[in-house]
Enzyme design. Structure first.
Site, PDB file in Angstrom:
ATOM      1  N   ASP A  20       5.139 -47.737 -28.263  1.00  7.06           N
ATOM      2  CA  ASP A  20       3.965 -46.986 -28.723  1.00  7.06           C
ATOM      3  C   ASP A  20       4.168 -45.484 -28.550  1.00  7.06           C
ATOM      4  O   ASP A  20       3.777 -44.696 -29.421  1.00  7.06           O
ATOM      5  CB  ASP A  20       2.718 -47.439 -27.956  1.00  7.06           C
ATOM      6  CG  ASP A  20       2.197 -48.782 -28.450  1.00  7.06           C
ATOM      7  OD1 ASP A  20       2.522 -49.147 -29.598  1.00  7.06           O
ATOM      8  OD2 ASP A  20       1.475 -49.453 -27.700  1.00  7.06           O
ATOM      9  N   ASP A  29       3.968 -47.704 -22.483  1.00  9.50           N
ATOM     10  CA  ASP A  29       4.540 -48.555 -23.529  1.00  9.50           C
ATOM     11  C   ASP A  29       5.521 -47.732 -24.350  1.00  9.50           C
ATOM     12  O   ASP A  29       5.129 -46.837 -25.111  1.00  9.50           O
ATOM     13  CB  ASP A  29       3.417 -49.109 -24.417  1.00  9.50           C
ATOM     14  CG  ASP A  29       3.950 -50.166 -25.371  1.00  9.50           C
ATOM     15  OD1 ASP A  29       4.907 -49.867 -26.129  1.00  9.50           O
ATOM     16  OD2 ASP A  29       3.444 -51.293 -25.359  1.00  9.50           O
ATOM     17  N   THR A  57       1.591 -64.596 -22.383  1.00  7.38           N
ATOM     18  CA  THR A  57       2.545 -65.313 -21.507  1.00  7.38           C
ATOM     19  C   THR A  57       3.613 -64.375 -20.939  1.00  7.38           C
ATOM     20  O   THR A  57       4.303 -64.743 -19.994  1.00  7.38           O
ATOM     21  CB  THR A  57       3.278 -66.399 -22.316  1.00  7.38           C
ATOM     22  OG1 THR A  57       4.059 -65.746 -23.342  1.00  7.38           O
ATOM     23  CG2 THR A  57       2.297 -67.356 -22.980  1.00  7.38           C
TER      24      THR A  57
HETATM   25  C1  PRP Z   1       8.873 -53.639 -24.632  1.00  4.99           C
HETATM   26  C2  PRP Z   1      10.199 -52.978 -24.321  1.00  4.99           C
HETATM   27  C3  PRP Z   1      11.082 -54.139 -24.020  1.00  4.99           C
HETATM   28  C4  PRP Z   1      10.142 -55.124 -23.372  1.00  4.99           C
HETATM   29  C5  PRP Z   1      10.390 -55.126 -21.910  1.00  4.99           C
HETATM   30  O1  PRP Z   1       8.848 -54.131 -25.908  1.00  4.99           O
HETATM   31  O2  PRP Z   1      10.683 -52.159 -25.343  1.00  4.99           O
HETATM   32  O3  PRP Z   1      11.674 -54.707 -25.172  1.00  4.99           O
HETATM   33  O4  PRP Z   1       8.802 -54.661 -23.645  1.00  4.99           O
HETATM   34  O5  PRP Z   1       9.608 -56.064 -21.284  1.00  4.99           O
HETATM   35  P1  PRP Z   1      10.199 -57.347 -20.555  1.00  4.99           P
HETATM   36  O6  PRP Z   1      11.366 -56.886 -19.734  1.00  4.99           O
HETATM   37  O7  PRP Z   1       9.054 -57.809 -19.716  1.00  4.99           O
HETATM   38  O8  PRP Z   1      10.585 -58.350 -21.587  1.00  4.99           O
HETATM   39  P2  PRP Z   1       7.534 -54.795 -26.570  1.00  4.99           P
HETATM   40  O9  PRP Z   1       7.533 -56.280 -26.326  1.00  4.99           O
HETATM   41  O10 PRP Z   1       6.331 -54.049 -26.112  1.00  4.99           O
HETATM   42  O11 PRP Z   1       7.795 -54.620 -28.105  1.00  4.99           O
HETATM   43  P3  PRP Z   1       7.863 -53.289 -28.991  1.00  4.99           P
HETATM   44  O12 PRP Z   1       9.113 -52.533 -28.556  1.00  4.99           O
HETATM   45  O13 PRP Z   1       7.961 -53.807 -30.370  1.00  4.99           O
HETATM   46  O14 PRP Z   1       6.622 -52.488 -28.722  1.00  4.99           O
HETATM   47  N1  URA Z   2       7.355 -52.549 -21.990  1.00  2.12           N
HETATM   48  C1  URA Z   2       7.078 -51.225 -22.010  1.00  2.12           C
HETATM   49  O1  URA Z   2       7.177 -50.590 -23.077  1.00  2.12           O
HETATM   50  N2  URA Z   2       6.711 -50.626 -20.884  1.00  2.12           N
HETATM   51  C2  URA Z   2       6.607 -51.288 -19.718  1.00  2.12           C
HETATM   52  O2  URA Z   2       6.270 -50.661 -18.695  1.00  2.12           O
HETATM   53  C3  URA Z   2       6.887 -52.670 -19.703  1.00  2.12           C
HETATM   54  C4  URA Z   2       7.268 -53.266 -20.856  1.00  2.12           C
END
Ligand code: PRP
Ligand code: URA
Length: 210
Positions: A204, A201, A109
Site C-alpha cells: 500500500d 503495509d 487466516t
Molecule cells: C505482504 C508483503 C509480503 C507478505 C508478508 O504482502 O509484501 O508478501 O505480506 O507477510 P507474511 O510473511 O506474513 O506472509 P500482501 O499479502 O499484503 O500482498 P500485497 O503485496 O499484494 O499487498
Molecule cells: N506485510 C506488510 O506489508 N507489512 C507487514 O508489516 C506485514 C506484512
C-alpha cells in the site's frame, strides 16, 4: 544446519531504512528509497558470486582479470511489494531474467494464497534472488520458495528489508538451505500479523493504495 541470516548494517542502508519507516514518507519517496536500498543490499547478496580468471587485452597489452562465473542470476519479486525492489537489483545485474510470483496473505487466516507464477524458462539453472520487503509470518516467502523448488530452482537467496523473528524461524525451518538477507530484524508481529515497528503495509505504501 540452519541457513545464515545476513543483517546488512551498512550506514547508507540503515539511514534509508529509517527514512522509509517514517509514516510521513509518501509513495514517491518510498519507491525511490526501496529501489536505492535494493541496489545497496544487492551488493551484499552477490558478494559470494564465483569468479573465473580470464585473459583481457588492454590498449597496453595482455593481462589476466576476473569475471563472474557460475550460475546465471534470476530475480523473482513476490507481488506486489517485491516489484519495488526489482529495478534496484537490475541496476547491478542488468542481464538477469525476471520472474514473478503472485502471493497474497489471506487477511483472516494469514495463510499465503498463490495467484500467479511466471518464471524464466531456464530457472532450473539459475541462482534465484527472491525479493519481498516484508518477512512477517514467513508464510508468503516460504510458499514462494516451495513453488520455486517445485519448478526445479536449485538455489534461492531471500532478500527482504524488514524481517520479524517469527518469519525468519519459519523460512529457516521450511528451507534451511536458503540464506536470508535483511536490513533489520524487528521486535515482533502484532495480532494482525504486521511487523512491529516495521513500516506498515509495504504494498500500500509503495503504490499509494491506502
Ligand atoms: C505482504 C508483503 C509480503 C507478505 C508478508 O504482502 O509484501 O508478501 O505480506 O507477510 P507474511 O510473511 O506474513 O506472509 P500482501 O499479502 O499484503 O500482498 P500485497 O503485496 O499484494 O499487498
Ligand atoms: N506485510 C506488510 O506489508 N507489512 C507487514 O508489516 C506485514 C506484512
Amino acid at each position: 544446519m540452519l541457513s545464515t541470516v545476513h543483517v546488512i548494517s551498512h550506514p547508507l542502508v540503515q539511514h534509508k531504512l529509517t527514512m522509509i519507516r517514517d509514516a510521513e514518507t509518501g509513495p514517491k519517496d518510498f519507491r525511490e528509497l526501496l529501489e536505492e536500498i535494493s541496489t545497496l543490499m544487492g551488493y551484499e547478496v552477490t558478494r559470494d558470486m564465483p569468479l573465473e580468471e580470464v585473459e583481457v587485452e588492454t590498449p597496453m597489452g595482455k593481462t589476466r582479470g576476473k569475471m563472474i562465473a557460475g550460475k546465471k542470476v534470476g530475480i523473482v519479486p513476490i507481488l506486489r511489494a517485491g516489484l519495488g525492489m526489482v529495478n534496484g537489483v537490475l541496476r547491478l545485474i542488468p542481464t538477469a531474467k525476471v520472474g514473478h510470483i503472485g502471493v497474497y496473505r489471506d487477511p483472516d487466516t494469514l495463510k499465503p494464497v498463490e495467484y500467479y507464477c511466471k518464471l524464466p524458462v531456464d530457472s532450473d539453472e539459475r541462482q534465484i534472488i527472491l525479493l519481498d520487503p516484508m518477512l512477517a509470518t514467513g508464510g508468503s516467502a516460504s510458499a514462494a520458495i516451495t513453488f520455486l523448488k517445485q519448478r526445479g530452482v536449485p538455489s534461492v537467496k531471500l532478500m527482504c528489508l524488514v524481517a520479524a523473528p517469527e518469519g525468519i524461524e519459519v523460512v529457516q525451518r521450511d528451507h534451511p538451505d536458503v540464506d536470508i538477507y535483511t536490513a533489520a530484524i524487528d521486535e515482533k508481529l502484532n495480532a494482525q500479523g504486521y511487523i512491529i515497528p516495521g513500516l506498515g503495509d509495504a504494498g500500500d505504501r509503495l503504490f499509494g493504495t491506502k
